[in-house]
Structure formats: structure tokens, C-alpha cells
Design a protein around this motif. Structure first.
Motif: not given
Length: 183
Positions: A62-80
Motif C-alpha cells: 500500500i505504501r508504494r501504491y500510494f507513492q507511485i499513484g501520487l507520482f502518476v497524478e503529479v505527472v498528469m497535473l504537470s502535463l496539463v
């Protein structure tokens, strides 16, 4: 860490809403790219997914899922944000494509980890229902947006990214609220 189901369900809804809203826009954004770029991106995606799969024993918690999921969302925000600041340049199209490929690399991992973290079939069913309803809502909303806003497709896609920006902020907020540290 522990998953909080209710905010997680809303996260899944908004995450899929984002996908439904944005799915048509990538074809306009990618217009300047040559077809060979898609081949290179596909190769990078496959290699990246192989590497990530090799480390499932370290990542499926769960800890890695949180970290990687948050990373993916921050990348998406950065792309927008990148697109809003520098729309319709070759470099922006290339970076948006590369960013999407980067997030797709983690797709299989996120699905597998989600299944392990959510666990119960009833909860997984709710997660999938929220995802599908969000995606459907996003597709309908994007269709209506394009029909109502009118104008040329580049202006439409650019204007849509303001909505995507706010949706992504909601997504990140809900994702963070979906997890709490065990005491």
C-alpha cells in the motif's frame, strides 16, 4: 497505511472523468508528431512495464501504491500545466506523449496493486462501477463541451485543459485523502 474506501471511490470517479474528458484531446495535441515517435514510445512503454513487473515483489504494497499513484497524478497535473503554458508546439506534443507513456508504464502495476489493496470483491465492484460511471460522465461532458464551445479544435482542446487542471487538483486531493497512516 490504510485505504479509506469512500474518498477512494470518489478519486476513481474523478480519475476516470479526467480520462473521459481528455481522451479526444490527445489526437489534437499529438498532431505534430511523426509516426515513428509512436513506435519509439511503444518500445519504451514495453521495456518500462517489463522493468516495473520485475520489481513487483518490492512494489506490491500500500505504501508504494500510494507513492507511485501520487507520482502518476503529479505527472498528469504537470502535463496539463505544460500544455496550458506552451500549447501546440512540437516539444509540448513530444513531452505530453512521453508523459502519458510514463504514466502508462505504471498502469498494469496500479491495477494489480489496487486489487490487492482493496481486496474484497464487493469493494472492487464498487471501484469499477465508480470508474465506469466517471469515464462515461467524462465522455458525455467532453462531447457536450465540444458541441457547446464551438470554434476550431485547437481552441476547444486548449479551453478544455482549464477544466482538466481543476479536475486533476480534485483527483490529487481525493487520492491523498484516500490513505491514512496507521497509528
Amino acid at each position: 497505511m490504510r485505504l479509506r474506501l469512500r474518498p477512494y471511490l470518489y478519486y476513481k470517479f474523478f480519475n476516470s472523468l479526467f480520462t473521459g474528458l481528455s481522451v479526444g484531446s490527445i489526437f489534437v495535441i499529438y498532431t505534430p508528431l511523426e509516426p515513428s515517435i509512436y513506435s519509439l514510445g511503444g518500445i519504451a512503454l514495453a521495456v518500462g512495464m517489463l522493468i516495473i513487473a520485475k520489481f513487483y515483489d518490492l512494489l506490491l504494497n500500500i505504501r508504494r501504491y500510494f507513492q507511485i499513484g501520487l507520482f502518476v497524478e503529479v505527472v498528469m497535473l504537470s502535463l496539463v500545466v505544460l500544455f496550458l503554458l506552451r500549447p501546440y508546439t512540437y516539444m509540448t506534443a513530444l513531452l505530453v506523449y512521453a508523459g502519458y507513456q510514463l504514466t502508462f508504464m505504471f498502469g498494469a502495476y496500479l491495477v494489480r496493486a489496487e486489487t490487492l489493496i482493496v481486496r474484497k470483491a464487493l469493494f472492487l465492484s464498487k471501484v469499477d462501477i465508480f470508474k465506469q460511471v466517471g469515464y462515461l460522465a467524462g465522455m458525455v461532458a467532453s462531447f457536450l463541451f465540444y458541441k457547446i464551445i464551438g470554434g476550431d479544435k485547437q481552441h476547444q482542446v486548449y479551453d478544455l485543459h482549464f477544466i482538466l487542471f481543476f479536475v486533476e487538483i480534485i483527483i490529487i486531493t481525493l487520492f491523498i485523502k484516500s490513505f491514512e497512516r496507521k497509528r
